[in-house]
Design an enzyme around this catalytic site. Structure first.
Site, PDB file in Angstrom:
ATOM      1  N   GLY A 191       9.180  25.884  -2.412  1.00 33.99           N
ATOM      2  CA  GLY A 191       8.503  26.542  -1.302  1.00 33.99           C
ATOM      3  C   GLY A 191       8.088  25.533  -0.253  1.00 33.99           C
ATOM      4  O   GLY A 191       8.242  25.737   0.939  1.00 33.99           O
ATOM      5  N   ALA A 192       7.575  24.400  -0.729  1.00 27.35           N
ATOM      6  CA  ALA A 192       7.110  23.343   0.155  1.00 27.35           C
ATOM      7  C   ALA A 192       6.934  22.079  -0.671  1.00 27.35           C
ATOM      8  O   ALA A 192       6.912  22.137  -1.893  1.00 27.35           O
ATOM      9  CB  ALA A 192       5.776  23.734   0.794  1.00 27.35           C
ATOM     10  N   MET A 193       6.826  20.957   0.002  1.00 31.08           N
ATOM     11  CA  MET A 193       6.662  19.696  -0.716  1.00 31.08           C
ATOM     12  C   MET A 193       5.651  18.832  -0.004  1.00 31.08           C
ATOM     13  O   MET A 193       5.766  18.590   1.203  1.00 31.08           O
ATOM     14  CB  MET A 193       8.018  18.981  -0.826  1.00 31.08           C
ATOM     15  CG  MET A 193       7.943  17.606  -1.470  1.00 31.08           C
ATOM     16  SD  MET A 193       7.348  17.689  -3.193  1.00 31.08           S
ATOM     17  CE  MET A 193       6.487  16.119  -3.302  1.00 31.08           C
ATOM     18  N   GLU A 194       4.690  18.336  -0.780  1.00 33.58           N
ATOM     19  CA  GLU A 194       3.516  17.668  -0.228  1.00 33.58           C
ATOM     20  C   GLU A 194       3.748  16.209   0.139  1.00 33.58           C
ATOM     21  O   GLU A 194       2.836  15.393  -0.022  1.00 33.58           O
ATOM     22  CB  GLU A 194       2.365  17.766  -1.231  1.00 33.58           C
ATOM     23  CG  GLU A 194       2.527  16.924  -2.511  1.00 33.58           C
ATOM     24  CD  GLU A 194       3.100  17.666  -3.714  1.00 33.58           C
ATOM     25  OE1 GLU A 194       3.801  18.681  -3.493  1.00 33.58           O
ATOM     26  OE2 GLU A 194       2.864  17.245  -4.848  1.00 33.58           O
ATOM     27  N   ASN A 195       4.927  15.813   0.619  1.00 35.42           N
ATOM     28  CA  ASN A 195       5.147  14.413   1.012  1.00 35.42           C
ATOM     29  C   ASN A 195       3.963  13.955   1.853  1.00 35.42           C
ATOM     30  O   ASN A 195       3.518  14.655   2.761  1.00 35.42           O
ATOM     31  CB  ASN A 195       6.421  14.295   1.843  1.00 35.42           C
ATOM     32  CG  ASN A 195       7.576  15.006   1.202  1.00 35.42           C
ATOM     33  OD1 ASN A 195       7.936  14.722   0.080  1.00 35.42           O
ATOM     34  ND2 ASN A 195       8.128  15.986   1.907  1.00 35.42           N
TER      35      ASN A 195
ATOM     36  N   HIS B 205      -2.343  24.851   0.018  1.00 35.81           N
ATOM     37  CA  HIS B 205      -1.918  24.194  -1.226  1.00 35.81           C
ATOM     38  C   HIS B 205      -1.433  22.765  -0.943  1.00 35.81           C
ATOM     39  O   HIS B 205      -1.867  21.809  -1.578  1.00 35.81           O
ATOM     40  CB  HIS B 205      -0.801  25.030  -1.870  1.00 35.81           C
ATOM     41  CG  HIS B 205      -0.235  24.460  -3.134  1.00 35.81           C
ATOM     42  ND1 HIS B 205      -0.483  25.011  -4.366  1.00 35.81           N
ATOM     43  CD2 HIS B 205       0.574  23.406  -3.360  1.00 35.81           C
ATOM     44  CE1 HIS B 205       0.132  24.297  -5.298  1.00 35.81           C
ATOM     45  NE2 HIS B 205       0.794  23.321  -4.712  1.00 35.81           N
ATOM     46  N   GLU B 206      -0.563  22.627   0.030  1.00 29.83           N
ATOM     47  CA  GLU B 206       0.020  21.303   0.288  1.00 29.83           C
ATOM     48  C   GLU B 206      -1.027  20.329   0.820  1.00 29.83           C
ATOM     49  O   GLU B 206      -1.041  19.159   0.445  1.00 29.83           O
ATOM     50  CB  GLU B 206       1.199  21.415   1.265  1.00 29.83           C
ATOM     51  CG  GLU B 206       2.321  22.345   0.814  1.00 29.83           C
ATOM     52  CD  GLU B 206       2.813  22.107  -0.601  1.00 29.83           C
ATOM     53  OE1 GLU B 206       2.822  20.938  -1.042  1.00 29.83           O
ATOM     54  OE2 GLU B 206       3.175  23.087  -1.282  1.00 29.83           O
TER      55      GLU B 206
ATOM     56  N   HIS C  61      -3.104  18.694  -1.799  1.00 24.17           N
ATOM     57  CA  HIS C  61      -2.448  17.563  -2.469  1.00 24.17           C
ATOM     58  C   HIS C  61      -2.620  16.243  -1.703  1.00 24.17           C
ATOM     59  O   HIS C  61      -2.438  15.178  -2.293  1.00 24.17           O
ATOM     60  CB  HIS C  61      -0.938  17.804  -2.570  1.00 24.17           C
ATOM     61  CG  HIS C  61      -0.502  18.694  -3.694  1.00 24.17           C
ATOM     62  ND1 HIS C  61      -0.892  18.499  -5.000  1.00 24.17           N
ATOM     63  CD2 HIS C  61       0.335  19.756  -3.713  1.00 24.17           C
ATOM     64  CE1 HIS C  61      -0.304  19.417  -5.770  1.00 24.17           C
ATOM     65  NE2 HIS C  61       0.440  20.190  -5.015  1.00 24.17           N
TER      66      HIS C  61
ATOM     67  N   GLU D 136      -0.749  20.375 -10.099  1.00 22.65           N
ATOM     68  CA  GLU D 136      -0.343  21.663  -9.533  1.00 22.65           C
ATOM     69  C   GLU D 136      -1.380  22.759  -9.772  1.00 22.65           C
ATOM     70  O   GLU D 136      -1.589  23.615  -8.921  1.00 22.65           O
ATOM     71  CB  GLU D 136       1.013  22.079 -10.093  1.00 22.65           C
ATOM     72  CG  GLU D 136       2.163  21.192  -9.621  1.00 22.65           C
ATOM     73  CD  GLU D 136       2.231  21.054  -8.102  1.00 22.65           C
ATOM     74  OE1 GLU D 136       1.592  21.846  -7.375  1.00 22.65           O
ATOM     75  OE2 GLU D 136       2.923  20.142  -7.638  1.00 22.65           O
TER      76      GLU D 136
HETATM   77 ZN   LIG Z   1       1.856  21.706  -5.451  1.00 21.19          ZN
END
Ligand SMILES: [Zn+2]
Ligand SMILES: *[C@@H]1O[C@H](CO)[C@@H](O)[C@H](O)[C@H]1NC(C)=O
Ligand SMILES: *[C@@H]1O[C@H](CO)[C@@H](O)[C@H](O)[C@H]1NC(C)=O
Ligand SMILES: *[C@@H]1O[C@H](CO)[C@@H](O)[C@H](O)[C@H]1NC(C)=O
Length: 970
Positions: free
Chosen positions: A355-359, A391-392, A395, A414
């Site tokens: 869905g998404a990535m917290e880079n 959410h991201e 993180h 998570e």
């Molecule tokens: Zn996450």
């Protein structure tokens, strides 16, 4: 008893477990290794040059039948000999194919590392990279201290299975000394959505290519050689070379962008500030033609939203930009720590797997998770954007600033973000009551965690080694159970104590790594600093029960005697639990409760049974336990209290908090499935629904009834079931018709908008008079004038689906055309789902074919498209046949490292409820053992178990359900 006792007892237990696990690991490794050997022997590529160094044992010379100690390069974990300090990386992605039609990138990287223990071996991760040789070797080694020159490289090769570049040296690296390792390499900029990859889209009729990356969990090694484990933190000096006119982004702010020539080609060279000390899985590189919008700079943090220029021009990034500021603000207060970086870029990508990535500093999203079009998107799309961003961003501190040491603790990372995303989103959209929506996570994971094949949140480090095992950690248990138990913890500590402990944890471990118990320690400190809080045990002892054993209890409250008891809840009462629990499946349960509408003081259930005379109810008193569903457990009562609660639902349902009404339904249905209460009692919790106008209880009812639809929609029970639901939904449908002035207005409340969608959806599915006609009228208006879609975005999904289900080829083809032309990602997602609603078999089969043709359906959407077909009662057998037939192809193309693969197995087998289907499933498992199931391995076991449970449930309940419905439907 003092803490010391518990501690030593737990340690002894942990020792036992470790020994057992180690044994399993050895067996698994040797099996995997054997498979790899047979594969390697036919592979001419980068094997170790066995002829050159006869003195060194290498993988192909050890006998497969002996279980000798593994060579370091045969282990999946890095040895503890070296630690990186910084990397200088230059990457140059080519956005046009070379003569062979291959998209590639080239790169140079230098890593400075310190030697921690003397060694003559360097292992650094590298996968799918081709290296330029320096003096015959794949790397160049230098000592920083000129007085002690580095040893020579004697032998270098790529170890495919464990994904290492292996360098054997002719002398020792010395502890405390610092070295530089340089490499030059080339890789493919593939379309496989991992590592450094490419994404494509069409704009103004022109095909555009962009380069982007997905490093989590083990893909940074596909972009450049690196010590690719989360604890190997370092700083990164990144340089990107890219076509003039494109924009290049990375984790930190750019410092310089110069035009130049490289290999005779005009290029731009962009340099970035050194990153903060961070893990490799959080790196990101993006080269694109995207444009951005930027927040007014009222802080030092630069906040930008990036997307296709058309999407930005249409204002689709505006909503994301608005909520980002509010959410960042919220977290700065909540964590009591300022945002750790100087910029926050968020990018919407046309092709993206998760869905998404917290880079860190450069978050990547699916378009549907970041872009919101005020005209075309629904309120659900909006909520998704707000919660995924929340959410991201969570993180950025929890996970990125402080990182768990290894993937076995992924659940904490998570689970935490999945919990606080509701707090952040609530801050940005206070009118939504979004905090209550966590109930849907709880229900979702209750379903999985009630299986005997579930697993504890925490696994030992030794259990999680290979990339596929790491991939399996990204599951509902980690996310949703993690969220639920952390919420419970925050509730019994109070939010302020929780936040205080959290802030101390973040400050202590900034830029370094932890294990999950470090968080417990800091929460314990916060508890000890707070005089008015008393816990029956330490945070660690309480949480161990929830973290180290799988499942959850059902707490039974007997209001006649005051007896309270707990029992491991299994949805299939006959399932065998093989997994040993160190606590014998007993939990420390915090119980908040109310009596006749009055909140009571919380108490703890610390043993399997206990007596609390205060829960005894007299007269007409009723008891409701687990108020606000703050605890991760189900509740059962004596029948008399159940009857009083049922009566209350009919007479004054609002006396029960909304979220508990949802819970009563969910508990009753699941207790019935587990044969703790009878099915009729569960069904009776739905009879008050004709009075219910709130969204959350309805959603809970529908998701439970969905199980009935799945079990019965191919049987004679379906008619009476439809009749009953029609009767219950009619008042809600009429209510919405009235408050929307005959469907011309949008309800005010966020949750009301959802409930309107449910009402129409159910009404149409159940064949309520007036609903089908409404859907068909709207859809044909649209077909007549495709430029002007008259359907409100909220209602599109359900109207499209109904119109296509009741329609034929013409409706289908129209929707397919609209899908292909859609420029808003959420719109194309809706159409893609609705196309699976047709009842025409050949259309469904053709659609299944399309789903694995990347020119028609993007790879990222393949599995969810197949699952959508399987949701349709006509499509289910077609999808199952399709997947069986194509498994090895699908697995090769889509399976490896893909997070959604378990969802495919889950989705297809949902209706399985006959002996025949069970046999088919087992046969499927046997026939594909060679191919493997990757991240779907666990899902397959669960599907078999669920099918068995369904068979038994049907045998037991069918007659009762039919009886009760026949009485109700008149
Ligand atoms: Zn996450
Ligand atoms: C790495 O890059 C930094 C910043 O550009 C530079 O100052 C340094 O000399 C480089 N070090 C090596 C070993 O290449
Ligand atoms: C890497 O370094 C080599 C040699 O200095 C140079 O020819 C090449 O262009 C560099 N590649 C990149 C991507 O910087
Ligand atoms: C790497 O080398 C292999 C074998 O020579 C070749 O087939 C492959 O195309 C190369 N990959 C790239 C990206 O150059």
């Amino acid at each position: 008893m003092g803490k010391g006792f518990y501690l030593s007892k737990n340690l002894a237990m942990a020792g036992l477990l470790l020994a057992a696990i180690a044994l399993v690991t050895i067996i698994v490794l040797s099996v995997v290794y054997d498979q790899e050997r047979s594969r390697n022997s036919s592979f001419p590529g980068d094997g170790p040059p066995s002829s050159r160094v006869s003195s060194t044992p290498n993988p192909s010379s050890s006998s497969p039948s002996t279980l000798g100690p593994l060579e370091p390069w045969q282990r999946y974990r890095l040895p503890d000999t070296l630690a990186p300090v910084f990397y200088n990386i230059t990457l140059w992605p080519r956005l046009e194919p070379d003569q062979q039609g291959l998209f590639i990138f080239t790169g140079n990287s230098t890593v400075q590392f310190v030697c921690v223990k003397d060694t003559d071996l360097i292992l650094i991760h590298a996968n799918k990279l081709n290296f330029t040789l320096f003096q015959g070797h794949k790397a160049r080694l230098l000592a920083v201290d000129m007085a002690h020159p580095a040893p020579q490289i004697r032998n270098s090769w790529l170890e495919e299975e464990t994904e290492y570049l292996v360098l054997q040296l002719d002398g020792m690296l010395l502890a405390g000394k610092v070295y530089l390792l340089g490499t030059q390499f080339q890789g493919e900029l593939g379309d496989n959505l991992e590592g450094f990859y490419r994404s494509q889209y069409t704009e103004d009729g022109v095909q555009k290519v962009l380069a982007t990356s997905q490093m989590q969990a083990t893909f940074a090694r596909q972009a450049f050689p690196c010590f690719d484990e989360p604890a190997m933190k370092a700083t990164f000096n990144v340089v990107l070379i890219h076509p003039p006119g494109t924009t290049a982004l990375s984790n930190s702010r750019e410092t310089e962008s110069v035009d130049m020539e490289s290999d005779g080609i005009p290029v731009t060279r962009t340099t970035y500030e050194p990153t903060k000390k961070m893990s490799t899985y959080l790196l990101a590189f993006i080269v694109s033609n995207f444009t951005f919008i930027q927040a007014a700079q009222d802080t030092d943090v630069q906040v930008r939203i990036w997307a296709r220029s058309q999407a930005i021009a249409e204002g689709q990034g505006d909503y994301a930009l608005n909520v980002t500021g509010a959410i960042l603000n919220f977290y700065e207060h909540y964590y009591n720590t300022s945002y750790p970086l100087s910029k926050s870029d968020q990018v919407a990508l046309p092709d993206f797997n998760a869905g998404a990535m917290e880079n860190w500093g450069l978050i990547t999203y699916r378009e549907t998770a970041l872009l919101y079009d005020p005209i075309a998107s629904s309120t659900g799309n909006k909520e998704r954007v707000a919660t995924v961003i929340s959410h991201e961003l969570a993180h950025m501190w929890f996970g990125n600033l402080v990182t768990l040491r290894w993937w076995n603790d992924l659940w904490l990372n998570e689970g935490f973000a999945s919990y606080v995303e509701y707090l952040g989103a609530d801050h940005a959209e206070p009118s939504w009551d979004i905090r209550d929506h966590i109930i849907f996570d709880v229900h979702k994971v209750f379903a999985v965690d009630a299986l005997a094949s579930s697993h504890p949140l925490s696994r030992s480090e030794e259990e999680v080694n290979q990339p596929s095992q790491i991939g399996e950690m990204f599951n509902t248990i980690s996310y949703s159970k993690g969220a639920a138990v952390l919420r419970m913890l925050s509730e019994f500590l109070s939010e302020s104590v929780f936040a205080r402990g959290l802030s101390s944890y973040l400050n202590t471990f900034a830029f370094s790594n932890t294990v999950y118990t470090d968080l417990w320690d800091h929460l314990q400190l916060a508890v000890e600093e707070t005089p008015d809080i008393s816990l029956p045990h330490s945070v660690q002892d309480i949480m161990n029960r929830w973290v180290l054993q799988m499942g959850f209890p059902v707490v039974t409250v007997d209001t006649r005697t005051g007896h309270i008891s707990q029992k491991h809840f299994l949805v299939d009462p006959e399932a065998e639990v093989d997994r040993h629990s160190p606590f014998n499946y007993s939990w420390f349960v915090p119980i908040k409760w109310m009596k006749s509408g009055v909140e009571q003081e919380q108490f703890w259930l610390l043993k399997k049974t206990d007596v609390q005379s205060r829960v005894i109810a007299t007269g007409g008193e009723w008891v409701l336990a687990n108020t606000n569903v703050s605890g991760y457990f189900r509740v059962n009562y004596d029948l008399e209290n159940w009857e009083r609660l049922l009566l209350l639902l009919h007479t004054d349902h609002q006396a029960i908090p909304i979220i508990n009404r949802a819970q009563l339904l969910d508990d009753a249905f699941n207790l019935a499935r587990a044969k703790v209460i009878n099915t009729t009692l569960a069904l009776r919790t739905t009879s008050y629904l004709s009075k219910e106008r709130d969204y959350i209880p309805w959603a809970s009812a529908l998701s439970n009834l969905n199980y009935y639809f799945l079990m019965f929609d191919r049987t004679d029970v379906y008619g009476p079931l439809q009749g009953y639901i029609r009767k219950q939904i009619l008042p809600l449908f009429d209510y919405f018709r009235t408050i929307t002035a005959n469907w011309t207005r949008v309800p005010h409340g966020h949750n009301d908008q959802y409930n309107q969608i449910n009402a129409i959806n159910m009404a149409c599915n159940m064949g309520l008079k007036g609903c089908r006609e409404l859907a068909q009228r709207w859809f044909s208006q649209w077909m007549a004038d495709p430029e002007h879609n008259p359907i409100h975005p909220n209602l599109k999904s359900t109207v499209y689906c109904s119109a296509i289900a009741f329609g034929g080829t013409e409706e289908w083809d129209f929707a397919w055309r609209m899908f292909q032309n859609a420029t808003v990602a959420t719109e194309s997602a809706r159409l893609r789902a609705a196309l699976a609603c047709t009842k025409v078999p050949w259309l469904l089969n053709r659609y299944l074919q399309y789903s694995i043709d990347p020119t028609k359906i993007r790879k990222q959407d393949a599995t969810s498209t197949i699952v959508a077909v399987a949701r349709n009662v006509v499509g289910m057998p077609l999808a199952w046949n399709f997947v069986q037939e194509k498994w090895s192809y699908i697995f090769e193309q889509y399976g490896r490292g893909s997070f959604s693969f378990a969802g495919l197995i889950n989705g297809i087998t949902k209706r399985f409820s006959s002996e025949f289907e069970l046999q088919e499933l087992k046969r499927f498992k046997e026939q594909n053992l060679q191919v493997g199931f990757g991240s779907a391995t666990l899902a397959l076991e669960q599907a078999i178990e669920k099918t068995r449970a369904n068979i038994r449930w049907l045998a037991d309940s069918r007659a009762q359900v039919l009886d009760w419905l026949s009485g109700e439907a008149q």
